[in-house]
Design a protein around this motif. Structure first.
Motif, PDB file in Angstrom:
ATOM      1  N   THR A 107       0.844  -1.203   0.000  1.00  0.00           N
ATOM      2  CA  THR A 107       0.000   0.000   0.000  1.00  0.00           C
ATOM      3  C   THR A 107       0.877   1.251   0.000  1.00  0.00           C
ATOM      4  OG1 THR A 107      -1.757  -1.184   1.135  1.00  0.00           O
ATOM      5  CG2 THR A 107      -1.828   1.212   1.283  1.00  0.00           C
ATOM      6  N   ALA A 110       2.327   1.665  -3.453  1.00  0.00           N
ATOM      7  CA  ALA A 110       1.332   2.204  -4.395  1.00  0.00           C
ATOM      8  C   ALA A 110       1.164   3.710  -4.191  1.00  0.00           C
ATOM      9  CB  ALA A 110      -0.006   1.490  -4.194  1.00  0.00           C
ATOM     10  N   LYS A 111       1.162   4.127  -2.935  1.00  0.00           N
ATOM     11  CA  LYS A 111       1.016   5.566  -2.637  1.00  0.00           C
ATOM     12  C   LYS A 111       2.224   6.338  -3.177  1.00  0.00           C
ATOM     13  CE  LYS A 111      -0.095   8.501   1.296  1.00  0.00           C
ATOM     14  NZ  LYS A 111      -0.071   8.673   2.723  1.00  0.00           N
ATOM     15  N   GLY A 321      -2.003  -0.395  -7.194  1.00  0.00           N
ATOM     16  CA  GLY A 321      -3.029   0.377  -6.491  1.00  0.00           C
ATOM     17  C   GLY A 321      -4.216  -0.465  -6.041  1.00  0.00           C
ATOM     18  N   ASP A 322      -4.381  -1.650  -6.636  1.00  0.00           N
ATOM     19  CA  ASP A 322      -5.513  -2.510  -6.239  1.00  0.00           C
ATOM     20  C   ASP A 322      -5.395  -2.964  -4.792  1.00  0.00           C
ATOM     21  OD1 ASP A 322      -6.430  -2.259  -8.768  1.00  0.00           O
ATOM     22  OD2 ASP A 322      -6.212  -4.369  -9.347  1.00  0.00           O
ATOM     23  N   ASP A 324      -4.364  -1.281  -1.959  1.00  0.00           N
ATOM     24  CA  ASP A 324      -5.140  -0.236  -1.307  1.00  0.00           C
ATOM     25  C   ASP A 324      -5.516  -0.500   0.160  1.00  0.00           C
ATOM     26  OD1 ASP A 324      -6.415   2.163  -1.267  1.00  0.00           O
ATOM     27  OD2 ASP A 324      -8.334   1.385  -1.997  1.00  0.00           O
ATOM     28  N   ARG A 326      -6.491  -2.935   1.732  1.00  0.00           N
ATOM     29  CA  ARG A 326      -7.548  -3.907   2.050  1.00  0.00           C
ATOM     30  C   ARG A 326      -6.949  -5.291   2.269  1.00  0.00           C
ATOM     31  NH1 ARG A 326     -10.907  -4.296  -2.864  1.00  0.00           N
ATOM     32  NH2 ARG A 326      -9.028  -3.636  -3.940  1.00  0.00           N
TER      33      ARG A 326
END
Ligand code: F6P
Length: 344
Positions: A107, A110-111, A321-322, A324, A326
Motif C-alpha cells: 500500500t 502504491a502511494k 493500487g488494487d 489499497d 484492504r
C-alpha cells in the motif's frame, strides 16, 4: 538496469528465494546490477545497501527469513521520508525498485508511485495470504504445513488425555491459515476473523462430539478471531511500535471458557512465529522463484506501478493500487460449504 530490492513487513519463508530469482534473472538474462536495501524502507531512506550478485545469492533458495532484513514502518513515518526516498533514487541512479511486501508495504509502494511516479514493482508476500489481487502469496503454504504438522501431533496427546486443544495460528485480519490448517488437520471447529463466533456454539459442538463417544477435540483459532460482542471476555492487547494490537492470546480465553462450560480439560497451543520461520516448502520456493523472475520481466517492460500475482495458475501483473490497504478475506463458500461440514 540498476535495480534495488527491499523486503518489508513481517518476514516469511520464500523471501530469499525471490531475492535470488531477481538477481539470477536480472544479471544473467539482462545484465542488470541488483542492490539490496537493508531493513526495508529504512535502508532506502538512509542509503544503506549491499550489492547482490549471482555469487552472493548462492544457497538462498531454501533459506528462511530475509538476508537483507525487514522492518515494519514506511517513509510516511518520517517528515522527510519521501524526500529521502527520492534522493536515494537520484543519488544511487536507480532505474527501478522491487518492493517485496504484504498489504502494508505494498500500500505504501502504491502511494509512492501515485504521488511521485517512482519506478516501483511489487511482489506479494505474507504467511497470512491476504493480499488483494493474487490468488496466493508465498509463505502461506509453508505456514499451513507447519500448523498442520503441529495439529497432527496434538491429536495423539489430546486423545490420550481426552482433552480439548485450542490451537492458535496467525491471521490478523483473515483466517486463511486457520481454515486451511484446520481442514488439513481435521479440526473440530475453526474460528476465523471473518465470522465472529459464539463461544456457546463452540462448547455445544465440543460437548456433542464427546457425547458421541469421541475422545478429544481440536479447536483451531486465528489470532484475530473475535467473539460476538458481549459473549466472552476479549484479551486486552498492547500495541506495537506502529500502533497495531500485538495479537496472541484469544486462545487462552477460549480454553478457559470451554473448560468452565463443558467440564473438559483444555490446553492452549500458540504456534506463533514458528509459522514464519525456517525453510520454505517446495511450493513456496517455486512460487517465489516465479514471482522474482516475473518482477524482473515487468521492470524491463517498464510496467511500473504494477504487482506480480498468481491468477488461475498463471503469473501476471496487476495494478499495485488494487492493494489499497484492504485484506483479501477467506472464501466463505469454502468455509461454510466445505470446512464446516467436518466440524464436530
Ligand atoms: O506477517 C503477518 C503476521 O505474521 C501476522 O499474522 C501477525 O499478526 C503478525 O505478522 C505478527 O507480527 P510481529 O512479528 O510484528 O509480531
Amino acid at each position: 538496469m540498476r535495480i534495488g530490492v527491499l523486503t518489508g513487513g513481517g518476514d516469511c519463508p520464500g523471501l530469499n528465494a525471490v531475492i535470488r530469482a531477481i538477481v539470477r534473472a536480472g544479471e544473467v538474462e539482462h545484465g542488470d546490477e541488483v542492490w539490496g536495501f537493508l531493513d526495508s524502507w529504512d535502508g532506502v531512506m538512509d542509503q544503506r545497501f549491499v550489492r547482490l550478485d549471482v555469487a552472493s545469492v548462492r544457497g538462498l533458495l531454501p533459506r528462511g527469513g530475509t538476508v537483507i532484513g525487514t522492518r515494519r514502518g514506511s517513509p510516511y513515518d518520517r517528515p522527510d521520508g519521501v524526500e529521502r526516498v527520492r534522493a536515494c533514487f537520484a543519488e544511487q541512479h536507480l532505474d527501478a525498485l522491487v518492493v517485496i511486501g504484504g498489504n502494508g508495504s505494498l500500500t505504501v509502494a502504491a502511494k509512492l508511485v501515485a504521488e511521485t511516479g517512482l519506478p516501483i514493482v511489487g511482489v506479494p508476500k505474507t504467511i497470512d495470504n491476504d493480499v488483494v489481487g493474487t490468488d496466493i502469496t508465498f509463505g502461506f503454504h509453508t505456514a499451513v504445513q507447519i500448523a498442520t504438522d503441529a495439529i497432527d501431533r496434538l491429536h495423539t496427546t489430546a486423545e490420550s488425555h481426552d482433552r480439548v486443544m485450542v490451537v492458535e495460528v496467525m491471521g490478523r485480519d483473515t483466517g486463511w491459515i486457520a481454515t486451511y490448517a484446520g481442514m488439513a488437520g481435521g479440526a473440530t471447529v475453526i474460528l476465523i476473523p471473518e465470522i465472529p463466533f459464539d463461544i456457546a456454539d463452540v462448547c455445544e459442538v465440543v460437548s456433542a462430539r464427546h457425547k458421541r463417544g469421541r475422545y478429544a477435540s481440536i479447536v483451531v483459532v486465528a489470532e484475530g478471531a473475535q467473539p460476538i460482542p458481549g459473549t466472552m471476555v476479549v484479551p486486552d492487547y498492547e500495541t506495537d511500535h506502529i500502533g497495531r494490537p500485538r495479537l496472541g492470546g484469544v486462545s487462552v480465553e477460549i480454553a478457559r471458557e470451554i473448560e468452565t462450560r463443558t467440564g473438559f480439560e483444555a490446553r492452549v497451543v500458540q504456534i506463533g512465529h514458528v509459522q514464519r520461520g525456517g525453510t520454505p516448502t517446495a511450493y513456496d520456493r517455486i512460487l517465489s522463484t516465479r514471482f522474482g523472475v516475473a518482477a524482473v520481466e515487468a521492470m524491463h517492460r517498464r510496467e511500473f506501478g504494477s504487482m506480480v500475482a498468481l491468477r488461475c495458475s498463471k503469473v501476471v501483473t496487476v495494478p499495485l493500487g488494487d492493494v489499497d490497504g484492504r485484506a483479501r478475506t477467506v472464501d466463505l463458500d469454502l468455509y461454510r460449504d466445505v470446512a464446516s461440514i467436518f466440524f464436530g
